[in-house]
Design a protein around this motif. Structure first.
Motif, PDB file in Angstrom:
ATOM      1  N   GLY A 117       5.002   2.053   3.780  1.00 38.96           N
ATOM      2  CA  GLY A 117       3.143   2.140   3.932  1.00 38.96           C
ATOM      3  C   GLY A 117       2.842   1.701   5.116  1.00 38.96           C
ATOM      4  O   GLY A 117       3.039   1.270   5.736  1.00 38.96           O
ATOM      5  N   SER A 118       1.867   2.066   4.624  1.00 35.47           N
ATOM      6  CA  SER A 118       0.503   2.196   5.950  1.00 35.47           C
ATOM      7  C   SER A 118      -0.705   2.003   5.229  1.00 35.47           C
ATOM      8  O   SER A 118      -1.127   2.834   4.335  1.00 35.47           O
ATOM      9  CB  SER A 118       0.595   2.744   7.234  1.00 35.47           C
ATOM     10  OG  SER A 118       0.546   3.879   7.097  1.00 35.47           O
ATOM     11  N   TYR A 119      -2.001   1.690   6.259  1.00 34.36           N
ATOM     12  CA  TYR A 119      -3.160   1.776   5.455  1.00 34.36           C
ATOM     13  C   TYR A 119      -3.844   1.394   6.485  1.00 34.36           C
ATOM     14  O   TYR A 119      -3.568  -0.123   7.744  1.00 34.36           O
ATOM     15  CB  TYR A 119      -3.162   0.656   4.357  1.00 34.36           C
ATOM     16  CG  TYR A 119      -5.269   1.219   3.565  1.00 34.36           C
ATOM     17  CD1 TYR A 119      -5.406   1.776   3.487  1.00 34.36           C
ATOM     18  CD2 TYR A 119      -6.225  -0.296   4.069  1.00 34.36           C
ATOM     19  CE1 TYR A 119      -7.098   1.812   2.888  1.00 34.36           C
ATOM     20  CE2 TYR A 119      -7.420   0.112   3.556  1.00 34.36           C
ATOM     21  CZ  TYR A 119      -7.604   1.511   3.244  1.00 34.36           C
ATOM     22  OH  TYR A 119      -8.873   1.549   2.227  1.00 34.36           O
TER      23      TYR A 119
ATOM     24  N   ARG B  77      -6.837  -0.979  -3.027  1.00 33.68           N
ATOM     25  CA  ARG B  77      -6.414   0.100  -2.763  1.00 33.68           C
ATOM     26  C   ARG B  77      -5.607   1.144  -2.926  1.00 33.68           C
ATOM     27  O   ARG B  77      -4.881   0.224  -2.751  1.00 33.68           O
ATOM     28  CB  ARG B  77      -7.215   0.180  -1.372  1.00 33.68           C
ATOM     29  CG  ARG B  77      -8.053   0.718  -0.884  1.00 33.68           C
ATOM     30  CD  ARG B  77      -9.629   1.240  -0.981  1.00 33.68           C
ATOM     31  NE  ARG B  77     -11.251   1.062  -0.873  1.00 33.68           N
ATOM     32  CZ  ARG B  77     -11.955   0.072  -1.268  1.00 33.68           C
ATOM     33  NH1 ARG B  77     -11.689  -0.710  -2.312  1.00 33.68           N
ATOM     34  NH2 ARG B  77     -12.938  -0.002  -0.773  1.00 33.68           N
ATOM     35  N   ARG B  78      -5.205   2.438  -3.587  1.00 35.21           N
ATOM     36  CA  ARG B  78      -4.401   2.972  -4.059  1.00 35.21           C
ATOM     37  C   ARG B  78      -3.583   3.744  -2.631  1.00 35.21           C
ATOM     38  O   ARG B  78      -4.377   3.864  -1.833  1.00 35.21           O
ATOM     39  CB  ARG B  78      -4.090   3.736  -4.785  1.00 35.21           C
ATOM     40  CG  ARG B  78      -3.464   4.955  -5.374  1.00 35.21           C
ATOM     41  CD  ARG B  78      -3.588   5.563  -6.546  1.00 35.21           C
ATOM     42  NE  ARG B  78      -2.366   6.657  -6.535  1.00 35.21           N
ATOM     43  CZ  ARG B  78      -2.084   6.749  -7.552  1.00 35.21           C
ATOM     44  NH1 ARG B  78      -2.895   6.662  -9.053  1.00 35.21           N
ATOM     45  NH2 ARG B  78      -0.804   8.107  -7.887  1.00 35.21           N
ATOM     46  N   VAL B  79      -3.072   3.143  -2.045  1.00 34.52           N
ATOM     47  CA  VAL B  79      -2.324   4.097  -0.370  1.00 34.52           C
ATOM     48  C   VAL B  79      -1.097   4.972  -0.758  1.00 34.52           C
ATOM     49  O   VAL B  79      -0.402   4.946  -1.812  1.00 34.52           O
ATOM     50  CB  VAL B  79      -2.024   3.147   0.532  1.00 34.52           C
ATOM     51  CG1 VAL B  79      -1.159   3.784   2.000  1.00 34.52           C
ATOM     52  CG2 VAL B  79      -3.579   1.883   0.616  1.00 34.52           C
TER      53      VAL B  79
ATOM     54  N   ARG C   7       2.363   6.316  -0.134  1.00 34.10           N
ATOM     55  CA  ARG C   7       3.583   6.330   0.740  1.00 34.10           C
ATOM     56  C   ARG C   7       3.628   7.098   1.752  1.00 34.10           C
ATOM     57  O   ARG C   7       3.260   8.654   2.165  1.00 34.10           O
ATOM     58  CB  ARG C   7       4.327   6.225   0.129  1.00 34.10           C
ATOM     59  CG  ARG C   7       5.289   7.960  -0.689  1.00 34.10           C
ATOM     60  CD  ARG C   7       6.119   7.550  -1.536  1.00 34.10           C
ATOM     61  NE  ARG C   7       6.814   9.145  -1.394  1.00 34.10           N
ATOM     62  CZ  ARG C   7       7.633   9.537  -2.926  1.00 34.10           C
ATOM     63  NH1 ARG C   7       7.913   8.116  -3.123  1.00 34.10           N
ATOM     64  NH2 ARG C   7       8.286  10.165  -2.904  1.00 34.10           N
TER      65      ARG C   7
ATOM     66  N   HIS D 186      -0.502  -0.121  -4.238  1.00 32.09           N
ATOM     67  CA  HIS D 186      -1.410  -1.147  -3.837  1.00 32.09           C
ATOM     68  C   HIS D 186      -1.804  -1.113  -2.809  1.00 32.09           C
ATOM     69  O   HIS D 186      -0.237  -2.598  -2.407  1.00 32.09           O
ATOM     70  CB  HIS D 186      -2.158  -2.031  -4.717  1.00 32.09           C
ATOM     71  CG  HIS D 186      -2.107  -0.956  -6.294  1.00 32.09           C
ATOM     72  ND1 HIS D 186      -2.053  -1.266  -7.439  1.00 32.09           N
ATOM     73  CD2 HIS D 186      -2.917   0.769  -6.560  1.00 32.09           C
ATOM     74  CE1 HIS D 186      -2.115  -0.110  -8.190  1.00 32.09           C
ATOM     75  NE2 HIS D 186      -3.114   0.752  -7.591  1.00 32.09           N
TER      76      HIS D 186
END
Length: 200
Positions: free
Chosen positions: A150-152, A140-142, A144, A123
């Protein structure tokens, strides 16, 4: 402390000082990035400094540092501001965990890891203008990238006018989560948050 060298602790400033500190530095008269101030470059053994050097120093997406790496009076961790973003060490998510944010191609880009354990997904949470208010938080749910990273990235909306200058300050944190039979179980939020100023 895994060999990380943390500079002298400095207390957080009021919101208006935070905004002023986040304003990007002016470019050089020739339009090129001036050489980085060696007094601001974190030394060998700093996770933040070593990561920045591994990404190309002043030619990286972060650019030159504009503050020293700074610790906290009440928790482990550190943060350093760069010309184009921030890098923070948030050890409550893992001794090697770095939370990074930068501007690129009209987007705000957020990256994190490696965490101390594997997660099924993450998250990301942020609020705007350094005003902690759960009612204004966006989450936001992201998916992996790896079980430990992770990144967004997203397009920020137009900034709010502040005495004729339009900008907003985004404040980020993240957590790891696992899927379960009856729902998800999530770990703690990163306790060293990072900020970035977006100008319209």
């Amino acid at each position: 402390m895994t060999g990380l060298r943390i500079p002298d602790v400095r207390r957080s400033a009021v919101v208006c000082s935070v905004v002023a500190a986040l304003l990007p530095a002016a470019p050089s008269a020739h339009g090129d990035m001036a050489a980085c101030d060696p007094a601001l470059v974190a030394g060998a053994g700093s996770l933040v400094g070593d990561y920045w050097r591994s990404k190309g120093e002043e030619t990286s997406v972060y650019g030159c540092p504009v503050t020293q790496e700074t610790g906290f009076p009440d928790k482990r961790g550190s943060v350093q501001r760069f010309r184009n973003g921030q890098i923070a060490w948030s050890p409550n998510m893992g001794e090697q965990n770095l939370l990074r944010v930068y501007r690129k191609s009209g987007k705000i880009n957020l990256r994190w890891g490696p965490t101390s354990r594997d997660w099924d997904f993450f998250h990301v949470r942020w609020n705007i203008d350094a005003q902690p208010d759960p009612a204004r938080d966006v989450q936001r749910r992201v998916a992996r990238e790896t079980p430990w990273t992770g990144s967004y990235a997203f397009n920020p909306h137009p900034g709010v006018s502040h005495q004729g200058d339009k900008y907003e300050v985004y404040n980020f944190s993240f957590q790891g989560c696992d899927r379960g039979t009856f729902g998800s179980t999530c770990g703690p939020w990163s306790n060293v948050n990072i900020h970035i100023l977006w100008r319209s």
